[in-house]
Write an enzyme that holds these catalytic residues in place. Structure first.
Site, short mmCIF file in Angstrom:
data_model
loop_
_atom_site.label_atom_id
_atom_site.label_comp_id
_atom_site.label_asym_id
_atom_site.label_seq_id
_atom_site.Cartn_x
_atom_site.Cartn_y
_atom_site.Cartn_z
CD GLN A 94 -1.18 -0.21 3.70
OE1 GLN A 94 -1.48 0.76 4.39
NE2 GLN A 94 -1.69 -1.43 3.91
CG HIS A 96 -0.62 5.94 3.16
ND1 HIS A 96 -1.75 5.17 3.24
CD2 HIS A 96 0.32 5.29 3.89
CE1 HIS A 96 -1.51 4.12 4.01
NE2 HIS A 96 -0.26 4.17 4.41
CD GLU A 131 1.19 4.20 7.56
OE1 GLU A 131 2.09 3.34 7.43
OE2 GLU A 131 0.01 3.99 7.25
CG HIS A 254 4.33 1.05 3.33
ND1 HIS A 254 3.81 2.18 2.74
CD2 HIS A 254 3.50 0.77 4.38
CE1 HIS A 254 2.74 2.58 3.40
NE2 HIS A 254 2.52 1.72 4.39
NE ARG A 273 -6.11 -2.12 1.72
CZ ARG A 273 -7.00 -1.23 2.12
NH1 ARG A 273 -7.72 -0.58 1.20
NH2 ARG A 273 -7.18 -0.97 3.39
#
Length: 387
Positions: A94, A96, A131, A254, A273
């Site tokens: 996935q 972002h 993240e 990642h 994804r």
């Protein structure tokens, strides 16, 4: 200072034992993948001894709980979510979006009338989702596209004829555009051709001892025929020791593979994804937002003050080791969540004291002032990254 009662998310990839072991409770027999700490509308933390959630507390007094600087930057909401993540099996590949991509995607899907709850919706909000994952145990992850020379050496050793077009692309163009072309070639091939490539790679890896071969074998067994099995071999395969961390910026492809860690992220639900999942995959949109720059993974370690340095404004994570006879004083830092992962630590602020044991956490609002930690243990502090 307020103890939190935190929800557990039972995703299928989660370990049934790691989080219960940390909390000192009996396993339920079901996967317990993530322990959430924060004010996410989907699963906000409760306040121990009170009939309200952390979301309720913040909504009633954003300025008092978050502080004026945080509200000015992010609005009347907690900008981060803290988790304990326990991966027994690999998560999906996935990535972002960045802030501009998230805003545009959210507005576009709203204009198209796609319900927020629709399984094919990509953008649930208009925010980016950087993240950071910090290992509590040995932690295995895939993170970012690795240098083509490394891919050619590692994957070329398998001798898989079906991979030759992909490897030839990397030989001819060992840069960002070559990685983009190779990944796109793999992911957009007809389904029968993708399946043939995956099957050939998994067969070639059987019995081999290299880490990449073991990874492909494990992924192939769990996700037969999934192109993500081969895509994973284009990524940096990282093993973190406890205390080491990875920062995952926008566009970074990642997947967490196995292990227990503390994760902090911007409070967003935007995920695109690329494989190793039965959930919706929007390949054109994923290809549009991915960062194909090949580079080695950067492993982060805490600085002298326990902080993991990242460029994220939404969050900051620090790790504090507390030993008997020595107190640790945390300067005021806006809203913060304190999570104990080892030992027993007392946290004291202007509004009182809470006792923390592994898996237990506490909320300290912006008006709390300095917080003092005493005891023997390890505490993570999550706060906003501004200021």
């Amino acid at each position: 200072m307020q103890l939190l009662d935190n929800p557990i998310r039972p995703y299928a990839w989660g370990s049934p034992t790691a989080i219960p072991a940390m909390l000192g409770v009996k396993p339920t027999g079901e996967p317990q993948a993530e322990l959430w700490m924060g004010a996410h509308p989907g699963s906000p933390s409760g306040l121990v001894g009170k009939a309200q959630t952390l979301l309720d507390l913040i909504s009633a007094d954003p300025e008092g709980e978050l502080g004026s600087p945080c509200v000015r930057e992010f609005g009347p909401r907690l900008p981060f979510l803290l988790k304990v993540l326990a991966a027994e099996n690999p998560l999906s590949l996935q990535a972002h979006p960045d802030p501009a991509q998230a805003k545009a995607g959210f507005e576009r899907e709203n204009a198209d009338g796609i319900p927020l709850s629709a399984p094919h919706r990509n953008y649930k909000d208009g925010d980016a989702k950087p993240e950071l994952i910090c290992a509590l145990t040995d932690f295995e992850a895939l993170v970012g596209f690795r240098p083509p020379a490394e891919t050619l050496e590692v994957v070329g050793a398998f001798g898989v004829r079906e991979l030759e077009p992909l490897l030839a692309q990397l030989r001819e163009q060992p840069d960002e555009e070559g990685v983009r072309a190779a990944f796109t070639m793999l992911m957009t091939a007809p389904a029968d051709r993708r399946r043939a490539v995956v099957d050939a790679v998994v067969a070639a890896c059987a019995g081999r001892t290299e880490p990449a071969a073991g990874l492909a074998s494990r992924l192939g067994e769990r996700y037969p025929g999934d192109a993500g099995v081969v895509a994973a071999l284009l990524l940096n395969h990282v093993r973190l020791a406890p205390g080491e961390a990875l920062y995952l910026p926008a566009g970074n492809l990642h997947a967490y593979v196995h292990g227990l860690g503390v994760e902090i992220l911007a409070n967003s639900d935007n995920v695109l994804r690329g494989g190793l999942t039965s959930k919706h995959i929007d390949l054109p949109e994923l290809l549009r937002i991915l960062d194909f720059t090949p580079r080695p993974a950067e492993i982060l370690r805490a600085d002298d003050e326990g902080r993991y340095a990242t460029p994220a404004d939404e969050f900051r994570l620090s790790r504090h080791v507390v030993t008997g006879g020595t107190e640790v004083t945390l300067d005021p830092a806006g809203p913060q969540i304190l999570l104990c992962v080892e030992g027993a630590v007392a946290a004291r602020g202007e509004t009182g004291k809470v006792d923390l044991t592994p898996g237990r956490s506490a909320w300290a609002g912006a008006a709390e002032g300095p917080v003092t930690l005493a005891g023997d243990g390890v505490v993570f502090r999550a706060t906003a990254g501004i200021g």
